[in-house]
Motif scaffolding. Structure first.
Motif, short mmCIF file in Angstrom:
data_model
loop_
_atom_site.label_atom_id
_atom_site.label_comp_id
_atom_site.label_asym_id
_atom_site.label_seq_id
_atom_site.Cartn_x
_atom_site.Cartn_y
_atom_site.Cartn_z
N MET A 12 -72.51 -27.75 -33.88
CA MET A 12 -71.43 -26.86 -33.50
C MET A 12 -72.15 -25.89 -32.55
O MET A 12 -73.59 -25.47 -32.53
N TRP A 13 -71.29 -25.09 -31.92
CA TRP A 13 -71.68 -23.84 -31.22
C TRP A 13 -70.72 -22.62 -31.74
O TRP A 13 -69.66 -22.81 -31.77
N LEU A 14 -71.37 -21.61 -31.92
CA LEU A 14 -70.52 -20.39 -32.20
C LEU A 14 -70.48 -19.54 -31.29
O LEU A 14 -71.43 -19.28 -30.65
N PHE A 15 -69.29 -18.86 -30.99
CA PHE A 15 -69.10 -18.07 -29.82
C PHE A 15 -68.65 -16.74 -30.67
O PHE A 15 -67.70 -16.92 -31.37
N VAL A 16 -69.27 -15.49 -30.23
CA VAL A 16 -68.55 -14.24 -30.74
C VAL A 16 -68.31 -13.34 -29.57
O VAL A 16 -69.17 -13.19 -28.52
N PHE A 17 -67.11 -12.73 -29.52
CA PHE A 17 -66.32 -12.26 -28.53
C PHE A 17 -66.08 -10.99 -29.09
O PHE A 17 -65.48 -10.83 -30.16
N PHE A 18 -66.37 -9.69 -28.31
CA PHE A 18 -66.07 -8.46 -28.99
C PHE A 18 -65.75 -7.33 -27.91
O PHE A 18 -66.26 -7.44 -26.91
N ASP A 19 -65.02 -6.62 -28.34
CA ASP A 19 -64.69 -5.29 -27.66
C ASP A 19 -64.62 -4.12 -28.54
O ASP A 19 -63.97 -3.75 -29.51
N LEU A 20 -65.76 -3.45 -28.56
CA LEU A 20 -66.00 -2.41 -29.42
C LEU A 20 -66.02 -1.11 -28.79
O LEU A 20 -66.31 -0.73 -27.48
N PRO A 21 -65.54 0.04 -29.48
CA PRO A 21 -65.39 1.29 -28.75
C PRO A 21 -66.93 2.08 -28.47
O PRO A 21 -67.77 1.62 -29.34
N THR A 22 -66.93 2.74 -27.64
CA THR A 22 -68.12 3.33 -27.09
C THR A 22 -67.76 4.89 -26.67
O THR A 22 -68.53 5.26 -25.78
N ASP A 23 -66.85 5.49 -27.32
CA ASP A 23 -66.38 6.78 -27.02
C ASP A 23 -67.24 7.75 -27.55
O ASP A 23 -67.76 8.95 -26.64
#
Length: 109
Positions: A9-20
């Motif tokens: 298997m391959w695991l992908f982690v996609f994220f959009d995290l705040p940096t304010d």
């Protein structure tokens, strides 16, 4: 055990995290550092991937990611088989980049 492109298997982690805020930036940086510490490699800035020798290994890493989730932001996890990953096409501009060879750790199993 025989290597199988449908079991690996391959695991992908996609994220959009705040940096304010400074706290947001610290949480985002900590999440990325923890992914790297857990054996993930950066594919793109907010896309990380990891090779897993089995579905059970992928389960363990998914559980670890869930424990590491920052308090804010969006995180997605995608699991695909090695066979599916073999169909990936990578481009830098218009030039296709050759696929990277599978991790050498496969030789140990």
């Amino acid at each position: 055990m025989e290597l199988n492109g449908y079991r690996i298997m391959w695991l992908f982690v996609f994220f959009d995290l705040p940096t304010d805020t400074a706290k947001d930036r610290k949480n985002a940086a900590g999440f990325r550092k923890n992914l790297l510490k857990d054996g993930f490699n950066m594919m793109q800035y907010s896309v990380y991937m990891r090779h897993c020798a089995s579905s059970e290994s992928a389960d363990a890493h998914e559980k670890r990611i869930k424990r590491l989730l920052p308090p804010l932001g969006k995180v997605s996890i995608l699991r695909i088989t090695d066979k599916q990953f073999g169909n990936i096409m990578n481009f830098w501009g218009r030039a296709e980049v050759p696929k990277e060879p599978p991790p050498t750790q496969l030789e140990l199993f």
